[in-house]
Scaffold this active site. Structure first.
Site, PDB file in Angstrom:
ATOM      1  CG  ASN A 145     -25.353  11.289 -11.335  1.00 62.18           C
ATOM      2  OD1 ASN A 145     -24.440  10.888 -10.602  1.00 62.18           O
ATOM      3  ND2 ASN A 145     -25.204  12.324 -12.142  1.00 62.18           N
ATOM      4  CG  HIS A 147     -21.211  11.292 -10.056  1.00 64.43           C
ATOM      5  ND1 HIS A 147     -21.693  12.582 -10.118  1.00 64.43           N
ATOM      6  CD2 HIS A 147     -20.791  11.139  -8.775  1.00 64.43           C
ATOM      7  CE1 HIS A 147     -21.571  13.169  -8.956  1.00 64.43           C
ATOM      8  NE2 HIS A 147     -21.024  12.315  -8.116  1.00 64.43           N
TER       9      HIS A 147
END
Length: 253
Positions: A145, A147
């Site tokens: 995602n 991160h």
């Protein structure tokens, strides 16, 4: 293959190496990291846990470099997992980095996985880094995602170290990492402010599950929905990809 990307309306200057396989990318990343670690100015290094960097750490260890001068900091930690669990970031990095690189354990700093202690631990972590003059180098993996550490989508560019409720995709990855024994839904991480202030940054991403995150990290937009996109514009970022992770680069959305 070494590739440079630039784009309209982006302050973008990333040094990107795309290799046919993760094995070849890891070998090149290890060359880069070894050069940084042995540079006379390098003292303070931050390392990520998880699967992606482990082979690079092993390849560096095989070289038998003299690295006892380093201060090594863990990037993040799973919260709610017992301290003795061997798959915590602290225990994994102790084996794979501190012991393997022969860094004295007094110079290896981790963050507690216990919720009552984690927040104060990471705040102390960041104070120690600042007192020592900041990070000379950091090793990162890229989350599906986007991160960095446990700085999940929505993290501010100047965010401090903190406890973070994790996205479902991260919880799923955690459950796989712990083979279903634990599925941490809370993480503790060094903040993006400290990460982005590192003088040299190395990030790796391999496999088809990282395609979307890689494309946004490199081509934009620069957004808190993909924290890795904040690497755009940093003067010293080395990106190592395999061809599977890089397949969407340059393609129209």
């Amino acid at each position: 293959m070494l590739v440079s990307f630039s784009g309209p309306n982006l302050n973008l200057n990333l040094n990107i190496a795309i290799h046919p396989t993760a094995r070849e990318a890891n070998a090149a990343a290890a060359d880069c990291l070894a050069a940084w670690l042995t540079h006379p100015d390098t003292r303070n290094v931050m390392v990520a846990g998880g699967n992606t960097p482990l082979e690079v750490y092993r390849l560096v260890a095989k070289r038998g470099l003299k690295l006892s001068h380093l201060n090594v900091f863990a990037l993040d930690e799973y919260v709610g997992v017992p301290l003795a669990e061997p798959r915590t970031c602290a225990n994994l990095l102790r084996r794979s980095v501190a012991e393997a690189w022969r860094v004295p354990l007094r110079q290896f700093r981790t963050i507690s996985s216990l919720e009552p202690n984690a927040l104060e631990n990471v705040r102390r972590h960041e104070r120690q880094i600042a007192k020592l003059g900041g990070l000379d180098a950091i090793v990162l993996g890229l989350g599906e995602n986007g991160h960095l550490g446990f700085n999940e989508p929505g993290s501010a560019e100047d965010s401090p170290g903190r406890l973070v409720p994790l996205d479902p995709v991260s919880i799923e990855a955690n459950a796989k990492w712990f083979s279903g024994d634990y599925a941490p839904s809370l993480g503790v991480t060094v903040g993006l402010k400290t990460i982005l202030e590192a003088r040299h940054m190395l990030i790796m991403a391999y496999g088809s599950r990282k395609v979307a995150a890689v494309k946004t990290m490199i081509e934009g937009p620069r957004t808190d929905q993909c924290p890795a996109s904040f690497l755009q514009g940093h003067p010293q970022v080395r990106v190592f990809l395999d061809s599977a992770a890089a397949v969407a680069l340059g393609a129209k959305s």
